[in-house]
Design a protein around this motif. Structure first.
Motif, PDB file in Angstrom:
ATOM      1  N   GLY A   1       0.807  -1.208   0.000  1.00 33.33           N
ATOM      2  CA  GLY A   1       0.000   0.000   0.000  1.00 33.33           C
ATOM      3  C   GLY A   1       0.842   1.260   0.000  1.00 33.33           C
ATOM      4  N   LEU A   2       0.276   2.328  -0.559  1.00 34.90           N
ATOM      5  CA  LEU A   2       0.988   3.601  -0.664  1.00 34.90           C
ATOM      6  C   LEU A   2       0.204   4.767  -0.080  1.00 34.90           C
ATOM      7  N   LEU A   3      -1.121   4.624   0.039  1.00 36.24           N
ATOM      8  CA  LEU A   3      -1.945   5.772   0.436  1.00 36.24           C
ATOM      9  C   LEU A   3      -2.220   5.790   1.936  1.00 36.24           C
TER      10      LEU A   3
ATOM     11  N   ALA B   1      -8.670 -10.589   2.200  1.00 36.58           N
ATOM     12  CA  ALA B   1      -9.024  -9.217   2.593  1.00 36.58           C
ATOM     13  C   ALA B   1      -7.856  -8.274   2.360  1.00 36.58           C
ATOM     14  N   GLY B   2      -6.648  -8.702   2.717  1.00 37.11           N
ATOM     15  CA  GLY B   2      -5.486  -7.863   2.500  1.00 37.11           C
ATOM     16  C   GLY B   2      -5.253  -7.566   1.030  1.00 37.11           C
ATOM     17  N   MET B   3      -5.458  -8.567   0.174  1.00 36.94           N
ATOM     18  CA  MET B   3      -5.296  -8.353  -1.262  1.00 36.94           C
ATOM     19  C   MET B   3      -6.318  -7.353  -1.795  1.00 36.94           C
ATOM     20  N   LEU B   4      -7.547  -7.457  -1.334  1.00 38.03           N
ATOM     21  CA  LEU B   4      -8.572  -6.530  -1.803  1.00 38.03           C
ATOM     22  C   LEU B   4      -8.321  -5.117  -1.282  1.00 38.03           C
ATOM     23  N   ALA B   5      -7.767  -4.998  -0.078  1.00 36.66           N
ATOM     24  CA  ALA B   5      -7.387  -3.684   0.423  1.00 36.66           C
ATOM     25  C   ALA B   5      -6.292  -3.078  -0.458  1.00 36.66           C
ATOM     26  N   LEU B   6      -5.404  -3.940  -0.968  1.00 37.61           N
ATOM     27  CA  LEU B   6      -4.351  -3.476  -1.870  1.00 37.61           C
ATOM     28  C   LEU B   6      -4.931  -3.033  -3.216  1.00 37.61           C
ATOM     29  N   VAL B   7      -5.943  -3.750  -3.703  1.00 35.76           N
ATOM     30  CA  VAL B   7      -6.631  -3.324  -4.922  1.00 35.76           C
ATOM     31  C   VAL B   7      -7.283  -1.960  -4.697  1.00 35.76           C
ATOM     32  N   ASN B   8      -7.913  -1.783  -3.532  1.00 38.98           N
ATOM     33  CA  ASN B   8      -8.499  -0.479  -3.214  1.00 38.98           C
ATOM     34  C   ASN B   8      -7.446   0.622  -3.235  1.00 38.98           C
ATOM     35  N   ASP B   9      -6.258   0.315  -2.727  1.00 40.88           N
ATOM     36  CA  ASP B   9      -5.181   1.290  -2.717  1.00 40.88           C
ATOM     37  C   ASP B   9      -4.884   1.785  -4.138  1.00 40.88           C
ATOM     38  N   ARG B  10      -4.813   0.855  -5.075  1.00 35.51           N
ATOM     39  CA  ARG B  10      -4.533   1.235  -6.466  1.00 35.51           C
ATOM     40  C   ARG B  10      -5.711   1.973  -7.084  1.00 35.51           C
TER      41      ARG B  10
END
Length: 525
Positions: free
Chosen positions: A228-230, A440-449
């Motif tokens: 994640g970056l945001l 869940a962690g992967m989908l949170a990462l998709v949200n980040d992008r």
């Protein structure tokens, strides 16, 4: 009269059996199981002045419109996709009618109940009162204490009723029957790996690969740059038992296993009570693994073990979702109960709560359980499958477990025989039907992008997942085609539940994530 009702062998809130005990009134949860689950020992009736907390689920407006809105904002083909509601907009849609609010408040005040609080959406009331007042308010109920290990709860072994003129205003009353559910969702393979810390890592690897973060990230093609970056993106785990993670243990875990990717080493926010006793294995696993796939993303923990004896921990979490304007976008929940142990009124209302979450753009994932297809034993006949709830809800994303076909290598996956799955016995199958914190962690990462691109978060993701193949993104998920999970042992099914097969199946769904392909597909949604 109540004592005669308590002597019934079934001890179900079935008004066919309870009408003679319940006086005039309506039983909103006549089909709710009242008897304590195995292991809970009765410790006598509480004193009349003992404080109890009741949660009143008030009848909502606009639920049909809410269902239509959820379909529109969750479907990538819809022009309304991603146009989620604020908490205030949601309140305006579902809040109870003025007549409901006035009728319920008049009823409570008529019994001297003044200590009540509402939520932002106005559709729940939490009220404190003496047990004697609660028993007058809800004829038929009797409050008793039950003990299990070091835990204590107060519940009624008898069904409750409400006045007939309240029936159209109250869906159910929480805090009377449902006991804290035992966690049924941790992967036993992970637990075994984590439960033997004194054994050298090399020795463990000699007999089993071990499911460490690096193994998971390798299997699902996640690179060191997949972090994640945001600062405004977040993810969450929810816990409902008397066990907790420890920040120091989490920091040590991330130091040992997170060297190949940027990560956070602490939980940023705990909502609820965080105990300081011995760290719980399952609570620790949830936090460690969501922070390993959703790496470098701000993480919250909702911790509600039911600190008040008459509180329902899961219900308390739902109230938080209806009362907080700022929430993480992704929630991983390792919790479940037998669907047939819950009243229809409760199931339907909880379903609406998940629709409310979807309307706000929240992605809610539940573990499918670790009892396979489940087993409900039917006297004198063939046993039947037993679905787990909320995994059976059509408004959450359910995540099951898999195992490596070769336990010594990062290879293709097969069905984990204990992983849950199947079909609800209550809700119709919708157009859409791995382990929870990992996904869940992967989908949170998709949200980040997505947020970096100015897109909306994913929200309720099932419609998008079920459209992957028709949109040319079949490679976004690895198809799991081998293995069966367990169920009843009888002449009909002989211990076997559902089996994996090509494309969608009831035990592994569409498969497991191929992260770079899944990311590409969901960025195009």
């Amino acid at each position: 009269m109540a004592r005669r009702c308590g002597a019934l062998p079934a001890v179900l809130c079935l008004c066919a059996a309870a009408w003679s005990c319940c006086a005039a009134g309506v039983a909103p949860e006549r089909d709710q199981l009242c008897r304590p689950p195995p292991g809970w020992a009765p410790a006598g009736r509480v004193s009349p002045e003992h404080d109890v907390q009741l949660t009143l689920a008030l009848r909502q407006q606009g639920t049909a419109r809410l269902a239509r809105l959820v379909r529109a904002v969750s479907d990538p083909r819809s022009p309304r996709y991603g146009r989620f509601l604020s908490l205030e907009q949601l309140r305006d849609l579902v809040q109870p009618s003025p007549a409901t609010l006035m009728t319920v408040l008049k009823w409570l005040r008529g019994h001297g109940v003044e200590s009540c609080s509402s939520v932002a959406t106005l559709d729940f009331l939490q009220c404190h009162m003496p047990a004697s007042t609660a028993e007058r308010l809800l004829p038929g109920a009797e409050f008793h204490r039950y003990l299990k290990d070091q835990r204590s709860v107060v519940r009624s072994p008898l069904p409750y009723t409400i006045p007939k003129d309240l029936a159209e205003h109250v869906d159910f009353v929480g805090g009377l029957h449902r006991f804290p559910a035992e966690r049924n969702a941790v992967s036993r393979a992970w637990a075994k790996e984590q439960a033997e810390p004194g054994q050298p890592h090399g020795q463990r690897a000699a007999f089993h690969l071990g499911v460490t973060p690096s193994v998971i990230r390798k299997r699902y093609n996640m690179t060191g740059g997949d972090v994640g970056l945001l600062p405004n993106n977040s993810q969450a785990c929810a816990q409902f038992l008397e066990q907790y993670f420890h920040q120091a243990d989490l920091a040590e875990f991330m130091q040992l296993f997170g060297s190949s990717f940027a990560h956070h080493s602490k939980v940023d926010q705990v909502v609820g009570h965080q105990g300081w006793g011995k760290a719980g294995l399952e609570a620790s696993l949830d936090v460690e693994y969501i922070m390993s796939t959703g790496a470098n993303i701000s993480t919250w923990v909702f911790s509600n073990a039911g600190r008040h004896e008459s509180q329902e921990p899961f219900l308390a979490w739902l109230l938080l979702l209806s009362n907080m304007s700022s929430l993480p976008w992704v929630h991983s929940v390792s919790y479940g109960d037998d669907e047939d142990s819950l009243s229809l009124a409760y199931l339907q209302r909880v379903n609406v709560e998940f629709m409310k979450a979807a309307a706000r753009g929240l992605t809610v994932l539940f573990a499918s359980g670790d009892d396979g297809a489940g087993c409900r034993r039917v006297p004198g006949g063939n046993h039947t499958f037993r679905p787990s709830f909320p995994a059976s809800s059509p408004y959450v994303t359910t995540v099951g477990g898999t195992s490596f076909k070769n336990p010594f290598l990062v290879t293709a996956e097969v069905t984990d025989y204990i992983s849950g799955g199947g079909f609800s016995n209550v809700f119709p199958m919708p157009d859409y039907q791995a382990s929870t914190p990992v996904v869940a962690g992967m989908l949170a990462l998709v949200n980040d992008r997505r947020l970096q691109r100015g897109q909306a978060p994913l929200g309720f993701i099932n419609p998008a997942l079920y459209q992957l193949r028709e949109r040319g993104h079949g490679a976004a998920l690895y198809d799991v085609t081998q293995g069966c999970h367990l169920s009843c042992l009888d002449g009909a099914v002989q211990g076997q539940g559902f089996c994996a097969g090509p494309a969608w199946d009831p035990v592994t769904g569409w498969g497991t994530p191929n992260f770079p392909r899944l990311l590409r597909a969901l960025l195009e949604a």
